[in-house]
Design a protein around this motif. Structure first.
Motif, PDB file in Angstrom:
ATOM      1  N   GLY A 187       0.815  -1.212   0.000  1.00 42.79           N
ATOM      2  CA  GLY A 187       0.000   0.000   0.000  1.00 42.79           C
ATOM      3  C   GLY A 187       0.846   1.258   0.000  1.00 42.79           C
ATOM      4  N   ALA A 188       1.910   1.264   0.800  1.00 44.12           N
ATOM      5  CA  ALA A 188       2.797   2.430   0.844  1.00 44.12           C
ATOM      6  C   ALA A 188       3.518   2.617  -0.483  1.00 44.12           C
ATOM      7  N   LEU A 189       3.987   1.531  -1.075  1.00 46.89           N
ATOM      8  CA  LEU A 189       4.678   1.626  -2.367  1.00 46.89           C
ATOM      9  C   LEU A 189       3.749   2.153  -3.451  1.00 46.89           C
ATOM     10  N   VAL A 190       2.510   1.676  -3.458  1.00 51.21           N
ATOM     11  CA  VAL A 190       1.538   2.168  -4.441  1.00 51.21           C
ATOM     12  C   VAL A 190       1.319   3.664  -4.266  1.00 51.21           C
ATOM     13  N   HIS A 191       1.217   4.104  -3.014  1.00 45.11           N
ATOM     14  CA  HIS A 191       1.042   5.535  -2.767  1.00 45.11           C
ATOM     15  C   HIS A 191       2.185   6.348  -3.360  1.00 45.11           C
ATOM     16  N   PHE A 192       3.426   5.931  -3.078  1.00 45.13           N
ATOM     17  CA  PHE A 192       4.564   6.720  -3.553  1.00 45.13           C
ATOM     18  C   PHE A 192       4.733   6.631  -5.064  1.00 45.13           C
ATOM     19  N   LEU A 193       4.389   5.493  -5.646  1.00 52.24           N
ATOM     20  CA  LEU A 193       4.514   5.364  -7.097  1.00 52.24           C
ATOM     21  C   LEU A 193       3.454   6.163  -7.839  1.00 52.24           C
ATOM     22  N   LEU A 194       2.254   6.271  -7.248  1.00 52.19           N
ATOM     23  CA  LEU A 194       1.160   6.955  -7.924  1.00 52.19           C
ATOM     24  C   LEU A 194       1.015   8.418  -7.507  1.00 52.19           C
ATOM     25  N   GLN A 195       1.299   8.715  -6.255  1.00 52.23           N
ATOM     26  CA  GLN A 195       1.051  10.066  -5.749  1.00 52.23           C
ATOM     27  C   GLN A 195       2.281  10.753  -5.177  1.00 52.23           C
ATOM     28  N   GLY A 196       3.355  10.020  -5.010  1.00 57.14           N
ATOM     29  CA  GLY A 196       4.548  10.622  -4.432  1.00 57.14           C
ATOM     30  C   GLY A 196       5.116  11.723  -5.312  1.00 57.14           C
ATOM     31  N   ARG A 197       5.416  12.846  -4.698  1.00 57.58           N
ATOM     32  CA  ARG A 197       5.967  13.991  -5.426  1.00 57.58           C
ATOM     33  C   ARG A 197       7.430  14.188  -5.057  1.00 57.58           C
TER      34      ARG A 197
END
Length: 363
Positions: A187-197
């Motif tokens: 879940g954390a990886l998906v967040h950073f890959l999709l929304q991480g700036r």
């Protein structure tokens, strides 16, 4: 690493070298990153490479905290340590775990919160709602509460979420904990890959940062025997790679958390100096350094204003600030953290003894 008890009822080998690493990380956040707030912005930009990195990325040392916590929690609380005096988490021990975490975190958090409420009550964001969120340790989840009162304490509330997920997963058995771990990391990886700036720190990254670091630390502990065979030269290369990798428009927290900080953790476990008495002293006071430094910095700002300063002025001010924080952190450790921890545990044990239960609580 030294053999040391973690407290009454524990015979688990204490990872003193990681305590030292935590102390250094706390000093990095407090004395190399946040201290730039004392000086005019145009002072910065021409520093030496390492110093400049701390000015730009010192906030990411919080992710090293999360990684260390996950590794240590797995070491202390998982079933593999049962034969060595550890106290594996089972359903019947969840209350013990909760009391131990409350006794460890809340007293100093409450003290610094009350201090900030008394001294900085007029700050625009320090509202009753914000105070309530801090009081309940929910400050990272009610925006912009994370930047009110004692701002850096946002990471403590994220750690509490990690503790809860870890405890519930461990109490459910190995399969449940593996599922919780996988979901947290993915879940954390998906967040950073999709929304991480790029750049940061960004408010919305708080919980994913905690989940990724904490549960990755737990995975590292499970793989510790294999990782012990990794050469130090390769770990140094991974550290350099994690620090240097440019993610473009994506968050550079990924290479830091996936490569740099794991390499730092493993290298620290191999460094005898990290378990020395000075490093242990620093590690014991790391929580105090982290929670106390921002209120002290704000007092310095009120007293000194924004300093244009020369290099010499900068050194003197930072040294005075660091000395003040270290003294207060030592006082907090000896006069608040340790006595409050003992009092809470003893009170809990007396109450449980009165109810007829004979279990002992973990530290």
């Amino acid at each position: 690493m030294d053999r040391a008890a973690n407290g009454p009822g524990h015979g688990v080998e204490r990872l003193t070298r990681l305590d030292g690493l935590r102390g250094l990380a706390a000093c990095g956040v407090a004395f190399l990153y946040h201290t730039q707030l004392l000086f005019a912005p145009d002072m910065h930009g021409g520093e030496a490479g390492v110093y400049h990195w701390f000015h730009e990325w010192g906030w990411a040392l919080v992710d090293l905290f999360f990684l260390i916590s996950g590794y240590i929690f797995a070491h202390v609380y998982l079933g593999e340590n049962a034969g060595g005096g550890g106290q594996p988490l089972a359903r019947g021990r969840l209350l013990d775990f909760a009391v131990a975490r409350f006794a460890r975190l809340y007293p100093l958090h409450l003290l610094t919160l009350l201090f900030c409420a008394a001294v900085f009550f007029a700050a625009p964001g320090n509202t009753p709602i914000a105070f309530g969120a801090h009081l309940m340790m929910l400050q990272a989840f009610v925006q912009p509460v994370a930047n009110t009162f004692n701002g850096p304490s946002w990471s403590i509330s994220v750690e509490v979420v990690c503790y809860v997920l870890f405890a519930l997963g461990a109490a459910g058995g190995r399969r449940t904990l593996r599922l919780v771990t996988a979901l947290a990391i993915v879940g954390a990886l998906v967040h950073f890959l999709l929304q991480g700036r790029s750049g940061g720190p960004w408010v919305g990254d708080g919980l994913p940062r905690g989940l990724l670091g904490f549960f990755l630390g737990q995975v590292m502990w499970h793989c510790r025997a294999r990782m012990a065979q990794t050469s130090s030269a390769l770990l140094v290369c991974l550290l350099a790679f994690g620090l240097a990798l440019d993610m473009g428009t994506r968050s550079s927290l990924l290479p830091l958390t996936l490569y740099a900080w794991p390499a730092v953790l493993l290298l620290s476990l191999r460094a005898p100096f990290m378990g020395s008495a000075p490093m242990q002293w620093l590690g014991d006071r790391s929580y105090g350094i982290y929670l106390i430094h921002m209120p002290v910095l704000q007092l310095f700002q009120l007293r000194l204003g924004e300093l244009p300063g020369t290099g010499a002025t900068q050194v003197v001010v930072i040294a005075a600030f660091a000395g003040t924080v270290l003294i207060l952190a030592d006082m907090g450790y000896r006069m608040v953290e340790q006595p409050a921890r003992r009092a809470i545990r003893c009170g809990f044990e007396r109450r449980r003894a009165g109810s007829g239960s004979g279990r002992t609580s973990p530290v």
